[in-house]
Design a protein around this motif. Structure first.
Motif: not given
Length: 194
Positions: A116-120, A126-127, A131-134
């Motif tokens: 999962s490391a590369a995906y995370d 990036s996704a 999110l403005p709250s993130f």
């Protein structure tokens, strides 16, 4: 009733995806039509996840800590992800209907594994940044003692921090707390396989 499974060759609409989640025993990420099965974790991964969730719930007064059953909805990218942990310090907002799909997390935590490391670090981060709250991303390695933090200082400016020693603490600015590495890695044995 038979549990539904995702077809890796199929393109899913948002509604198809939500129906799949309602009928399935598995969690799936949704990536603008593509559905990916979420893999189970190793003993080290699960211990880190339990430790971190417990510590955050103790330390982050005034914030709600959400487990891995709460999805994050990223409408701008037409995506849904199931992070390991998320936190919201304002009133939580959710998309309506079905599973809990949080739209305003302040902190997102992912426990990294070999698969999962590369995906995370890449596609998911990036996704989430849409999110403005993130405001903060905490990445905890389950294979070795490394914790990375990314804190949003301005819209497109992120402060990066790294911790490598059990005596260190991770400053989580979004929650206003210090999280000791010794609490994160309590009883974790690296290289233990399952």
């Amino acid at each position: 009733m038979n549990a539904a499974t995702a077809d890796p060759l199929r393109r899913y609409t948002k509604q198809d995806y939500l129906e799949l989640l309602d009928q399935s025993e598995h969690k799936y990420d949704y990536l603008d039509g593509e559905v990916r099965t979420m893999a189970g974790g190793t003993v080290a991964h699960n211990t880190i996840l339990d430790n971190t969730t417990f510590a955050l719930r103790l330390l982050a007064r005034g914030c709600q800590i959400k487990g891995s059953e709460t999805a994050i909805a990223v409408a701008a990218a037409n995506r849904y992800h199931f992070p390991d942990v998320s936190a919201v310090c304002d009133t939580p907002t959710y998309e309506q209907g079905g599973i809990a799909r949080l739209t305003n997390p302040a902190l997102i935590v992912e426990v990294l594994s070999e698969t999962s490391a590369a995906y995370d670090r890449g596609e998911k981060f990036s996704a989430y940044r849409q999110l403005p709250s993130f405001r903060e991303y905490l990445l905890i390695d389950s294979r070795k003692l490394i914790v990375e933090t990314y804190f949003r200082e301005e819209k497109d400016l992120w402060r990066i921090g790294n911790s490598y020693d059990l005596g260190q603490v991770v400053r989580l600015r979004s929650l206003g707390i210090n999280l000791p590495l010794q609490d994160i890695y309590l009883n974790v044995v690296f290289g233990g396989g399952e």
